[in-house]
Design an enzyme around this catalytic site. Structure first.
Site, short mmCIF file in Angstrom:
data_model
loop_
_atom_site.label_atom_id
_atom_site.label_comp_id
_atom_site.label_asym_id
_atom_site.label_seq_id
_atom_site.Cartn_x
_atom_site.Cartn_y
_atom_site.Cartn_z
N TYR A 152 48.14 158.58 134.42
CA TYR A 152 49.49 158.02 134.54
C TYR A 152 50.20 158.06 133.18
O TYR A 152 51.35 158.49 133.07
CB TYR A 152 49.36 156.58 135.05
CG TYR A 152 50.66 155.81 135.15
CD1 TYR A 152 51.69 156.24 135.98
CD2 TYR A 152 50.84 154.63 134.44
CE1 TYR A 152 52.87 155.50 136.09
CE2 TYR A 152 52.00 153.89 134.54
CZ TYR A 152 53.02 154.34 135.36
OH TYR A 152 54.18 153.61 135.47
N LYS A 204 53.51 160.05 131.84
CA LYS A 204 54.67 159.34 131.26
C LYS A 204 55.07 159.94 129.92
O LYS A 204 56.25 160.09 129.63
CB LYS A 204 54.36 157.84 131.14
CG LYS A 204 54.38 157.12 132.48
CD LYS A 204 55.75 157.25 133.15
CE LYS A 204 55.80 156.79 134.57
NZ LYS A 204 57.06 157.12 135.25
N ILE A 253 55.69 144.47 135.50
CA ILE A 253 56.85 143.84 136.13
C ILE A 253 56.36 142.83 137.18
O ILE A 253 55.54 143.16 138.04
CB ILE A 253 57.75 144.91 136.80
CG1 ILE A 253 58.19 145.98 135.78
CG2 ILE A 253 58.96 144.23 137.46
CD1 ILE A 253 59.05 145.50 134.63
N ASP A 278 62.17 157.30 150.42
CA ASP A 278 60.75 157.15 150.09
C ASP A 278 59.99 158.08 151.02
O ASP A 278 60.56 158.67 151.93
CB ASP A 278 60.27 155.69 150.24
CG ASP A 278 59.12 155.40 149.26
OD1 ASP A 278 58.10 156.10 149.34
OD2 ASP A 278 59.26 154.50 148.42
N ILE A 279 58.69 158.17 150.76
CA ILE A 279 57.87 159.08 151.55
C ILE A 279 57.58 158.51 152.94
O ILE A 279 57.16 159.21 153.84
CB ILE A 279 56.58 159.41 150.77
CG1 ILE A 279 55.90 160.65 151.31
CG2 ILE A 279 55.64 158.23 150.71
CD1 ILE A 279 55.09 161.37 150.29
N GLY A 302 61.43 156.77 145.72
CA GLY A 302 60.40 155.74 145.63
C GLY A 302 60.97 154.35 145.85
O GLY A 302 60.48 153.36 145.31
N1 SER Z 1 52.72 148.38 135.82
C1 SER Z 1 52.25 149.69 135.48
C2 SER Z 1 50.81 149.84 135.73
O1 SER Z 1 50.12 148.86 135.61
C3 SER Z 1 52.53 149.98 134.02
O2 SER Z 1 53.67 150.78 133.95
O3 SER Z 1 50.36 150.91 136.02
#
Ligand code: SER
Length: 325
Positions: free
Chosen positions: A146, A150, A176, A38-39, A12
């Site tokens: 998601y 996790k 991030i 990556d793909i 990724g």
């Molecule tokens: N930045 C990510 C998201 O918003 C959170 O891990 O899905």
């Protein structure tokens, strides 16, 4: 294993974090020792400054072939669908996130990889989790696919640690913020898009409410926590794949106000969409004392420092005609 002898694969790697982690690891370990995958093949430096492989992480054989071919000992497994994309196609999110991780861990076990990095996320938490100062050990009942992947992924990684002695590590990343590669499909993406629109047009329409507070981190700190955790003495770690980490928490309105200190005419409208429910299920702030105690985590950027740096970087790119669309 020394840093110089590591042979690294990043999955990724064309994504928001992978593209900058690849640069950092290539600078540190030598371009030839960091295989980027990556793909799809990204344009430019990322695929050209060192070895690049097309890799679909759900294909276990293709993964094993690349690990053999490049004599890989360390994998940073970043390939995943994020929260918003995952809600649009939960089945695909489960498949990519879980099959990909399972394939990496199985390759780690059968090929004897030295170390694996597998990130988790604030998405592992849910509405029943304490929302402020969210502890390291707490309720993990996510309401997104998601988040489900996790939580399952954290448990799967820890299983491989305790059952097979595999060295697997990971942080629960907050949102991030960065300016090299746009994030794709997350709920925290607004905190990047707002900067691009502030510089480009002086206006932004935010898909979260003004009072939505989320934990966040600037990319240099994201790279620092990732590399510091990977450098830590395994024997000193009590946790492995689920470290809470954070650098700052702010609302969308507070971020807009901080940007306005640099661009006074900046205007933001708030038009919450389906991502508001996702954000509302996540913590506002995180207790990362376990990461601080076990491997010395300390963030370097707060809201003011991050905002000033983002605007300087994006303005420089705009002046060079490279801000993109
Ligand atoms: N930045 C990510 C998201 O918003 C959170 O891990 O899905």
């Amino acid at each position: 294993m020394t840093k110089e002898t590591q042979r690294i694969l990043i999955t990724g790697a064309a994504g928001q974090i992978g593209s900058e982690l690849a640069r950092a690891l290539r600078a540190r370990c030598g371009g030839a020792n960091v295989v980027v995958s990556d793909i799809f093949r990204p344009k430019g430096e990322l695929a050209e400054a060192g070895p690049f492989e097309i890799l679909d992480v759900t294909d276990a054989k293709a993964l094993a072939d690349i690990l053999h071919k490049h004599r890989i000992d360390t994998v940073y497994h970043l390939a995943a669908l994020l929260s918003a994309t995952g809600e649009k196609n939960p089945q695909k999110a489960w498949h990519i996130n879980m099959s990909g991780l399972y394939n990496v861990l199985e390759a780690g076990r059968t090929l004897g990889l030295a170390r694996i990095y597998s990130p988790s996320s604030i998405a592992a938490f849910g509405p029943a989790t304490p929302r402020t100062g969210t502890p390291q050990e707490t309720i993990l009942s996510p309401t997104t696919m998601y988040g489900v992947t996790k939580v399952a992924g954290e448990h799967l990684c820890d299983y491989y640690v305790q059952k097979y002695g595999l060295d697997v590590r990971g942080c629960r990343y907050p949102g991030i913020i960065s300016h090299l590669t746009l994030p794709g499909g997350g709920t925290t993406d607004y905190a990047v898009a707002i900067f691009y629109d502030a510089v480009r047009t002086g206006r932004y329409t935010c898909f979260l409410r003004e009072d939505t507070r989320l934990p966040m981190m600037y990319m240099p700190d994201c790279l620092k926590c990732t590399l510091d955790l990977m450098d830590a003495d395994f024997a000193r770690l009590k946790h492995h794949s689920n470290f809470n980490v954070t650098a700052m928490s702010f609302t969308a309105g507070e971020l807009a106000a901080e940007i306005r200190k640099h661009i006074p005419s900046f205007e933001v409208r708030y038009e919450p969409d389906f991502r508001q429910a996702i954000a509302d299920s996540w913590p506002e702030s995180i207790d990362d004392s376990a990461a601080r105690a076990e491997w010395g985590w300390r963030p370097g950027y707060d809201l003011a420092a991050m905002t000033a740096d983002m605007l300087t970087a994006l303005r420089a790119r705009q002046a060079a005609g490279r801000l993109g669309v």
